[in-house]
Design a protein around this motif. Structure first.
Motif, PDB file in Angstrom:
ATOM      1  N   LEU A   1       2.807  10.547  -7.229  1.00  0.00           N
ATOM      2  CA  LEU A   1       3.666  10.908  -8.369  1.00  0.00           C
ATOM      3  C   LEU A   1       2.825  11.196  -9.609  1.00  0.00           C
ATOM      4  O   LEU A   1       3.085  12.152 -10.346  1.00  0.00           O
ATOM      5  N   LYS A   2       1.795  10.358  -9.840  1.00  0.00           N
ATOM      6  CA  LYS A   2       0.925  10.573 -11.013  1.00  0.00           C
ATOM      7  C   LYS A   2       0.198  11.915 -10.910  1.00  0.00           C
ATOM      8  O   LYS A   2       0.093  12.657 -11.885  1.00  0.00           O
ATOM      9  N   GLU A   3      -0.294  12.227  -9.702  1.00  0.00           N
ATOM     10  CA  GLU A   3      -0.997  13.502  -9.501  1.00  0.00           C
ATOM     11  C   GLU A   3      -0.063  14.692  -9.726  1.00  0.00           C
ATOM     12  O   GLU A   3      -0.428  15.677 -10.365  1.00  0.00           O
ATOM     13  N   ALA A   4       1.176  14.572  -9.207  1.00  0.00           N
ATOM     14  CA  ALA A   4       2.145  15.660  -9.376  1.00  0.00           C
ATOM     15  C   ALA A   4       2.486  15.846 -10.852  1.00  0.00           C
ATOM     16  O   ALA A   4       2.584  16.981 -11.348  1.00  0.00           O
ATOM     17  N   ALA A   5       2.649  14.737 -11.574  1.00  0.00           N
ATOM     18  CA  ALA A   5       2.957  14.820 -13.004  1.00  0.00           C
ATOM     19  C   ALA A   5       1.796  15.481 -13.749  1.00  0.00           C
ATOM     20  O   ALA A   5       2.005  16.301 -14.649  1.00  0.00           O
ATOM     21  N   GLN A   6       0.576  15.145 -13.351  1.00  0.00           N
ATOM     22  CA  GLN A   6      -0.604  15.742 -13.991  1.00  0.00           C
ATOM     23  C   GLN A   6      -0.658  17.251 -13.735  1.00  0.00           C
ATOM     24  O   GLN A   6      -0.920  18.039 -14.649  1.00  0.00           O
ATOM     25  N   LYS A   7      -0.355  17.667 -12.494  1.00  0.00           N
ATOM     26  CA  LYS A   7      -0.359  19.101 -12.163  1.00  0.00           C
ATOM     27  C   LYS A   7       0.695  19.852 -12.963  1.00  0.00           C
ATOM     28  O   LYS A   7       0.460  20.955 -13.452  1.00  0.00           O
ATOM     29  N   ARG A   8       1.895  19.251 -13.091  1.00  0.00           N
ATOM     30  CA  ARG A   8       2.958  19.892 -13.870  1.00  0.00           C
ATOM     31  C   ARG A   8       2.546  20.035 -15.327  1.00  0.00           C
ATOM     32  O   ARG A   8       2.776  21.064 -15.957  1.00  0.00           O
ATOM     33  N   ALA A   9       1.917  19.009 -15.866  1.00  0.00           N
ATOM     34  CA  ALA A   9       1.470  19.056 -17.263  1.00  0.00           C
ATOM     35  C   ALA A   9       0.447  20.175 -17.444  1.00  0.00           C
ATOM     36  O   ALA A   9       0.471  20.906 -18.442  1.00  0.00           O
ATOM     37  N   GLU A  10      -0.455  20.337 -16.471  1.00  0.00           N
ATOM     38  CA  GLU A  10      -1.448  21.419 -16.547  1.00  0.00           C
ATOM     39  C   GLU A  10      -0.771  22.782 -16.450  1.00  0.00           C
ATOM     40  O   GLU A  10      -1.173  23.732 -17.126  1.00  0.00           O
ATOM     41  N   ALA A  11       0.251  22.877 -15.602  1.00  0.00           N
ATOM     42  CA  ALA A  11       0.941  24.161 -15.425  1.00  0.00           C
ATOM     43  C   ALA A  11       1.682  24.559 -16.692  1.00  0.00           C
ATOM     44  O   ALA A  11       1.735  25.739 -17.049  1.00  0.00           O
TER      45      ALA A  11
ATOM     46  N   PRO B   1       0.819  -1.230   0.000  1.00  0.00           N
ATOM     47  CA  PRO B   1       0.000   0.000   0.000  1.00  0.00           C
ATOM     48  C   PRO B   1       0.850   1.276   0.000  1.00  0.00           C
ATOM     49  O   PRO B   1       0.463   2.287  -0.565  1.00  0.00           O
ATOM     50  N   ARG B   2       2.043   1.216   0.605  1.00  0.00           N
ATOM     51  CA  ARG B   2       2.905   2.402   0.624  1.00  0.00           C
ATOM     52  C   ARG B   2       3.380   2.753  -0.783  1.00  0.00           C
ATOM     53  O   ARG B   2       3.387   3.907  -1.193  1.00  0.00           O
ATOM     54  N   ILE B   3       3.784   1.711  -1.522  1.00  0.00           N
ATOM     55  CA  ILE B   3       4.261   1.927  -2.897  1.00  0.00           C
ATOM     56  C   ILE B   3       3.113   2.455  -3.760  1.00  0.00           C
ATOM     57  O   ILE B   3       3.292   3.368  -4.570  1.00  0.00           O
ATOM     58  N   GLU B   4       1.935   1.911  -3.576  1.00  0.00           N
ATOM     59  CA  GLU B   4       0.758   2.369  -4.346  1.00  0.00           C
ATOM     60  C   GLU B   4       0.464   3.847  -4.046  1.00  0.00           C
ATOM     61  O   GLU B   4       0.157   4.630  -4.945  1.00  0.00           O
ATOM     62  N   ALA B   5       0.579   4.228  -2.768  1.00  0.00           N
ATOM     63  CA  ALA B   5       0.305   5.612  -2.381  1.00  0.00           C
ATOM     64  C   ALA B   5       1.319   6.556  -3.021  1.00  0.00           C
ATOM     65  O   ALA B   5       0.960   7.625  -3.560  1.00  0.00           O
TER      66      ALA B   5
END
Length: 110
Positions: A18-28, A9-13
Motif C-alpha cells: 500500500l505504501k509503495e502504491a501510494a508513493q507511485k500515485r504521488a509521483e504520477a 507477516p501478511r499484514i506487514e506485506a
C-alpha cells in the motif's frame, strides 16, 4: 499496560505494498520537473500500424470528398454539350459583344 499482538507477516506485506502504491500515485500526480507545452515536447514515433491506419483513414476521407464533389457538380444545371464549337466562335462572340454595347449605349440618339 498495552498488549501488542505479534506482527503478522501478511499484514506487514500488505502495508508495504500500500505504501509503495501510494508513493507511485504521488509521483504520477506530481508536476513534471521541466514543464514544456505539448507542441514543444519531443514526438514519440508512431508505429507502422498506426501510420498505415491513419493514412487509410485519410484516403477514405479524401475519396469521400471527391465523390461528394463529383455528385455535387453533376446535380447542377446541365452543361452545354458542344464545347468544341465555342472554341472557334471567338470572333462571333466579339461581334456580339460589340453589338450589345451599341444596343445598351445611347449612341442611337445622335
Amino acid at each position: 499496560m498495552t498488549n501488542m499482538p505479534p506482527a503478522d507477516p501478511r499484514i506487514e506485506a500488505v502495508a508495504t505494498r500500500l505504501k509503495e502504491a501510494a508513493q507511485k500515485r504521488a509521483e504520477a500526480y506530481a508536476p513534471p520537473t521541466e514543464w514544456q507545452p505539448i507542441w514543444k515536447r519531443p514526438r514519440k514515433p508512431k508505429s507502422i500500424k498506426a501510420k498505415k491506419a491513419e493514412l487509410a483513414k485519410q484516403r477514405k476521407r479524401l475519396k469521400a470528398a471527391g465523390v461528394r464533389r463529383f455528385y455535387g457538380a453533376q446535380s447542377r444545371r446541365p452543361r452545354p454539350r458542344p464545347r468544341q464549337n465555342r472554341i472557334g466562335s471567338a470572333a462571333a462572340r466579339r461581334d456580339t459583344r460589340a453589338l450589345s454595347r451599341m444596343r445598351h449605349s445611347n449612341a442611337w440618339l445622335w
